[in-house]
Design a protein around this motif. Structure first.
Motif, PDB file in Angstrom:
ATOM      1  N   LEU A 119     -10.806 -85.294  43.716  1.00 44.85           N
ATOM      2  CA  LEU A 119     -10.748 -83.935  43.179  1.00 44.85           C
ATOM      3  C   LEU A 119     -11.791 -83.750  42.086  1.00 44.85           C
ATOM      4  O   LEU A 119     -12.596 -82.805  42.126  1.00 44.85           O
ATOM      5  N   ILE A 120     -11.795 -84.656  41.120  1.00 43.75           N
ATOM      6  CA  ILE A 120     -12.720 -84.551  39.987  1.00 43.75           C
ATOM      7  C   ILE A 120     -14.167 -84.671  40.473  1.00 43.75           C
ATOM      8  O   ILE A 120     -15.032 -83.879  40.091  1.00 43.75           O
ATOM      9  N   GLY A 121     -14.438 -85.648  41.340  1.00 42.41           N
ATOM     10  CA  GLY A 121     -15.795 -85.858  41.828  1.00 42.41           C
ATOM     11  C   GLY A 121     -16.335 -84.675  42.603  1.00 42.41           C
ATOM     12  O   GLY A 121     -17.495 -84.289  42.452  1.00 42.41           O
ATOM     13  N   SER A 122     -15.484 -84.076  43.442  1.00 42.28           N
ATOM     14  CA  SER A 122     -15.910 -82.913  44.219  1.00 42.28           C
ATOM     15  C   SER A 122     -16.117 -81.706  43.319  1.00 42.28           C
ATOM     16  O   SER A 122     -17.082 -80.956  43.474  1.00 42.28           O
ATOM     17  N   MET A 123     -15.211 -81.496  42.368  1.00 43.26           N
ATOM     18  CA  MET A 123     -15.342 -80.357  41.460  1.00 43.26           C
ATOM     19  C   MET A 123     -16.584 -80.487  40.583  1.00 43.26           C
ATOM     20  O   MET A 123     -17.281 -79.509  40.316  1.00 43.26           O
ATOM     21  N   VAL A 124     -16.890 -81.707  40.138  1.00 46.81           N
ATOM     22  CA  VAL A 124     -18.101 -81.933  39.346  1.00 46.81           C
ATOM     23  C   VAL A 124     -19.340 -81.584  40.170  1.00 46.81           C
ATOM     24  O   VAL A 124     -20.279 -80.964  39.676  1.00 46.81           O
ATOM     25  N   SER A 125     -19.324 -81.966  41.445  1.00 48.09           N
ATOM     26  CA  SER A 125     -20.451 -81.662  42.335  1.00 48.09           C
ATOM     27  C   SER A 125     -20.597 -80.157  42.524  1.00 48.09           C
ATOM     28  O   SER A 125     -21.710 -79.611  42.496  1.00 48.09           O
ATOM     29  N   ILE A 126     -19.462 -79.464  42.703  1.00 48.77           N
ATOM     30  CA  ILE A 126     -19.484 -78.013  42.862  1.00 48.77           C
ATOM     31  C   ILE A 126     -19.972 -77.332  41.584  1.00 48.77           C
ATOM     32  O   ILE A 126     -20.807 -76.425  41.626  1.00 48.77           O
ATOM     33  N   ILE A 127     -19.457 -77.788  40.448  1.00 47.86           N
ATOM     34  CA  ILE A 127     -19.863 -77.210  39.160  1.00 47.86           C
ATOM     35  C   ILE A 127     -21.354 -77.404  38.937  1.00 47.86           C
ATOM     36  O   ILE A 127     -22.065 -76.501  38.488  1.00 47.86           O
ATOM     37  N   ASP A 128     -21.846 -78.587  39.272  1.00 40.04           N
ATOM     38  CA  ASP A 128     -23.266 -78.881  39.063  1.00 40.04           C
ATOM     39  C   ASP A 128     -24.166 -77.949  39.883  1.00 40.04           C
ATOM     40  O   ASP A 128     -25.281 -77.628  39.476  1.00 40.04           O
ATOM     41  N   SER A 129     -23.654 -77.483  41.032  1.00 38.78           N
ATOM     42  CA  SER A 129     -24.463 -76.619  41.893  1.00 38.78           C
ATOM     43  C   SER A 129     -24.317 -75.143  41.537  1.00 38.78           C
ATOM     44  O   SER A 129     -25.087 -74.305  42.029  1.00 38.78           O
ATOM     45  N   THR A 130     -23.337 -74.783  40.695  1.00 48.25           N
ATOM     46  CA  THR A 130     -23.101 -73.365  40.382  1.00 48.25           C
ATOM     47  C   THR A 130     -23.224 -73.019  38.903  1.00 48.25           C
ATOM     48  O   THR A 130     -23.291 -71.844  38.552  1.00 48.25           O
ATOM     49  N   ILE A 131     -23.278 -74.028  38.039  1.00 43.66           N
ATOM     50  CA  ILE A 131     -23.224 -73.780  36.598  1.00 43.66           C
ATOM     51  C   ILE A 131     -24.397 -72.958  36.079  1.00 43.66           C
ATOM     52  O   ILE A 131     -24.272 -72.221  35.096  1.00 43.66           O
ATOM     53  N   ARG A 132     -25.531 -73.037  36.739  1.00 42.71           N
ATOM     54  CA  ARG A 132     -26.714 -72.315  36.260  1.00 42.71           C
ATOM     55  C   ARG A 132     -26.895 -70.942  36.918  1.00 42.71           C
ATOM     56  O   ARG A 132     -27.883 -70.253  36.670  1.00 42.71           O
ATOM     57  N   LEU A 133     -25.954 -70.538  37.761  1.00 40.84           N
ATOM     58  CA  LEU A 133     -26.068 -69.265  38.458  1.00 40.84           C
ATOM     59  C   LEU A 133     -25.613 -68.091  37.591  1.00 40.84           C
ATOM     60  O   LEU A 133     -24.644 -68.194  36.838  1.00 40.84           O
ATOM     61  N   GLU A 134     -26.313 -66.984  37.725  1.00 42.04           N
ATOM     62  CA  GLU A 134     -25.912 -65.755  37.046  1.00 42.04           C
ATOM     63  C   GLU A 134     -24.746 -65.128  37.810  1.00 42.04           C
ATOM     64  O   GLU A 134     -24.441 -65.508  38.946  1.00 42.04           O
ATOM     65  N   GLU A 135     -24.125 -64.115  37.186  1.00 40.25           N
ATOM     66  CA  GLU A 135     -22.951 -63.489  37.788  1.00 40.25           C
ATOM     67  C   GLU A 135     -23.262 -62.908  39.172  1.00 40.25           C
ATOM     68  O   GLU A 135     -22.473 -63.058  40.110  1.00 40.25           O
ATOM     69  N   LYS A 136     -24.427 -62.260  39.320  1.00 42.34           N
ATOM     70  CA  LYS A 136     -24.806 -61.689  40.610  1.00 42.34           C
ATOM     71  C   LYS A 136     -24.968 -62.776  41.668  1.00 42.34           C
ATOM     72  O   LYS A 136     -24.591 -62.602  42.834  1.00 42.34           O
ATOM     73  N   GLU A 137     -25.536 -63.899  41.258  1.00 46.81           N
ATOM     74  CA  GLU A 137     -25.729 -65.012  42.200  1.00 46.81           C
ATOM     75  C   GLU A 137     -24.383 -65.612  42.609  1.00 46.81           C
ATOM     76  O   GLU A 137     -24.190 -66.009  43.765  1.00 46.81           O
ATOM     77  N   LEU A 138     -23.449 -65.680  41.669  1.00 47.48           N
ATOM     78  CA  LEU A 138     -22.117 -66.195  41.972  1.00 47.48           C
ATOM     79  C   LEU A 138     -21.410 -65.297  42.982  1.00 47.48           C
ATOM     80  O   LEU A 138     -20.688 -65.778  43.862  1.00 47.48           O
ATOM     81  N   LEU A 139     -21.617 -63.996  42.876  1.00 42.60           N
ATOM     82  CA  LEU A 139     -21.013 -63.056  43.818  1.00 42.60           C
ATOM     83  C   LEU A 139     -21.569 -63.260  45.225  1.00 42.60           C
ATOM     84  O   LEU A 139     -20.838 -63.128  46.216  1.00 42.60           O
ATOM     85  N   VAL A 140     -22.857 -63.564  45.298  1.00 44.13           N
ATOM     86  CA  VAL A 140     -23.475 -63.841  46.600  1.00 44.13           C
ATOM     87  C   VAL A 140     -22.859 -65.096  47.216  1.00 44.13           C
ATOM     88  O   VAL A 140     -22.531 -65.132  48.413  1.00 44.13           O
ATOM     89  N   VAL A 141     -22.689 -66.135  46.395  1.00 44.67           N
ATOM     90  CA  VAL A 141     -22.084 -67.386  46.870  1.00 44.67           C
ATOM     91  C   VAL A 141     -20.647 -67.130  47.323  1.00 44.67           C
ATOM     92  O   VAL A 141     -20.214 -67.620  48.379  1.00 44.67           O
ATOM     93  N   GLU A 142     -19.918 -66.348  46.545  1.00 41.92           N
ATOM     94  CA  GLU A 142     -18.535 -66.042  46.896  1.00 41.92           C
ATOM     95  C   GLU A 142     -18.466 -65.298  48.228  1.00 41.92           C
ATOM     96  O   GLU A 142     -17.582 -65.554  49.052  1.00 41.92           O
ATOM     97  N   GLU A 143     -19.383 -64.385  48.442  1.00 42.98           N
ATOM     98  CA  GLU A 143     -19.407 -63.621  49.690  1.00 42.98           C
ATOM     99  C   GLU A 143     -19.697 -64.536  50.872  1.00 42.98           C
ATOM    100  O   GLU A 143     -19.156 -64.331  51.978  1.00 42.98           O
TER     101      GLU A 143
END
Length: 378
Positions: A119-143
């Protein structure tokens, strides 16, 4: 398929140095915080190894990681995750990694290491790939997730309920963590579905015809090739150079373990007490796992399994119940009066006579009713 007795092949997970996301001299009583992108699994010839909390090495038979990983669904961890000290605070790298480390340590106190560290390892990997994204970029990923998984919104709503978090942006520690948590749960659900399809093929005494064998999830090694996010490294560790496999996603972990289970002929058994799968070690007729039982805190299924089985048998079988009642009565009388030779003789005589009666009963020389009456009137 090569078969090798799985008591010679063991798996371990080790929280080794490497794959460090946060290591900036933040020393505390436990040392530096080290979080991995995935779950490092060290292979040492015929074994794999992992270290729980950086202290205790844990080894697993082939298939052991597989079984331990599906023992606990990740939604069970929610109550711990939302209690992270910095959950409501604004994002900072230091607070984020302290929060993830806090979650890791708290969960390891109550759950097996594999589901927690994955759980921790996967979440760290996910966070590392999304932490630098702006809000608009996060919405694109969510879509994108919404288009791939029709149940994305349903999972998101369920996970965020009662968490105090409404959005999954990068503004607060809680938003960042819950976003990764949602994505992880979706990945886990997909992986678990595939994993459970494979279980029947490894059960003890499993026997399948060609039609049944066609149901094996072989697409994991074909169509799902692009989803095998497994890092491979070689590290100089105690004992020499060792290969380290690091699955970053739940599906990758199952693929890694499944390939070894096929290679070495792993056997899985469903625990007669908790109903969850485990790998038998030593005797192949083992009925109970070594995990904590659902009935008694601090006791494993193996420790209480025989007792529960006996109680159930006594409840259902009048003969067993009467035999044990008489046996315990004479035994307790003997123990309360150790100097009384007659009580000692009575107990020894009962054991001798009951053995003779059992033999008669087994040979059908007496009926069950007669056997029970003999015990009651002894």
């Amino acid at each position: 398929m090569a078969f090798v007795s799985n008591r010679y092949f063991r798996i371990s997970i080790v929280d080794i140095s490497g794959f460090v996301l946060y290591d900036k001299g933040m020393d505390n009583k436990k040392g530096k915080i080290i979080l991995h992108k995935g779950l490092p699994i060290i292979q040492d010839l015929l074994t794999y190894t992992i270290i729980d909390k950086g202290e205790k090495e844990i080894e697993y038979d082939i298939g052991g990681i597989y079984c331990e990983y599906i023992r606990n669904k990740p939604i069970e961890f929610k109550s711990t995750i939302i209690r992270t000290p910095y959950f409501k605070e604004k994002y900072s790298e230091k607070k984020l990694f302290e929060s993830m480390d806090w979650i890791k340590m708290k969960l390891l106190n109550h759950y097996p290491p594999v589901p927690v560290l994955m759980l921790i390892g996967s979440m760290v990997s996910i966070i590392d790939s999304t932490i630098r994204l702006e809000e608009k970029e996060l919405l694109v990923v969510e879509e994108e997730y919404r288009s791939q998984f029709e149940y994305y919104d349903e999972v998101k709503e369920y996970v965020l309920k009662d968490s105090g978090i409404k959005n999954t942006n990068n503004n607060s520690i809680g938003e960042i963590i819950m976003n990764a948590y949602i994505i992880y749960i979706i990945f886990y659900g997909l992986a678990r579905e595939e994993a459970e399809r494979a279980i029947p093929f490894f059960e003890r005494n499993a026997d399948f015809d060609d039609e049944k064998l066609s149901e094996f999830p072989s697409e994991l090694f074909a169509e799902f090739l692009s989803m095998q996010h497994i890092d491979y490294n070689i590290a100089s560790l105690k004992g020499g150079l060792k290969p380290i496999y690091t699955p970053r996603t739940p599906l990758s972990l199952f693929i890694f373990e499944l390939s070894n289970m096929l290679e070495y002929g792993a056997t899985l058994v469903k625990c007669k007490n908790c109903g969850k799968y485990f790998v038998p070690s030593g005797r192949n007729d083992t009925k109970y796992c070594g995990y904590e039982s659902p009935q008694t805190t601090g006791k494993t299924c193996k420790e209480i399994g025989a007792q529960l089985s006996r109680i159930k048998k006594e409840k259902e079988d009048e003969l067993t119940r009467e035999y044990r009642k008489k046996y315990m009565s004479l035994l307790m009388r003997k123990k309360r009066h150790p100097d009384n030779e007659k009580y000692q003789q009575d107990f020894d005589e009962y054991k001798k006579n009951i053995a003779m009666m059992r033999e008669k009963y087994d040979k059908k020389k007496i009926s069950k009713k007669d056997y029970i009456e003999w015990i009651k009137n002894y």
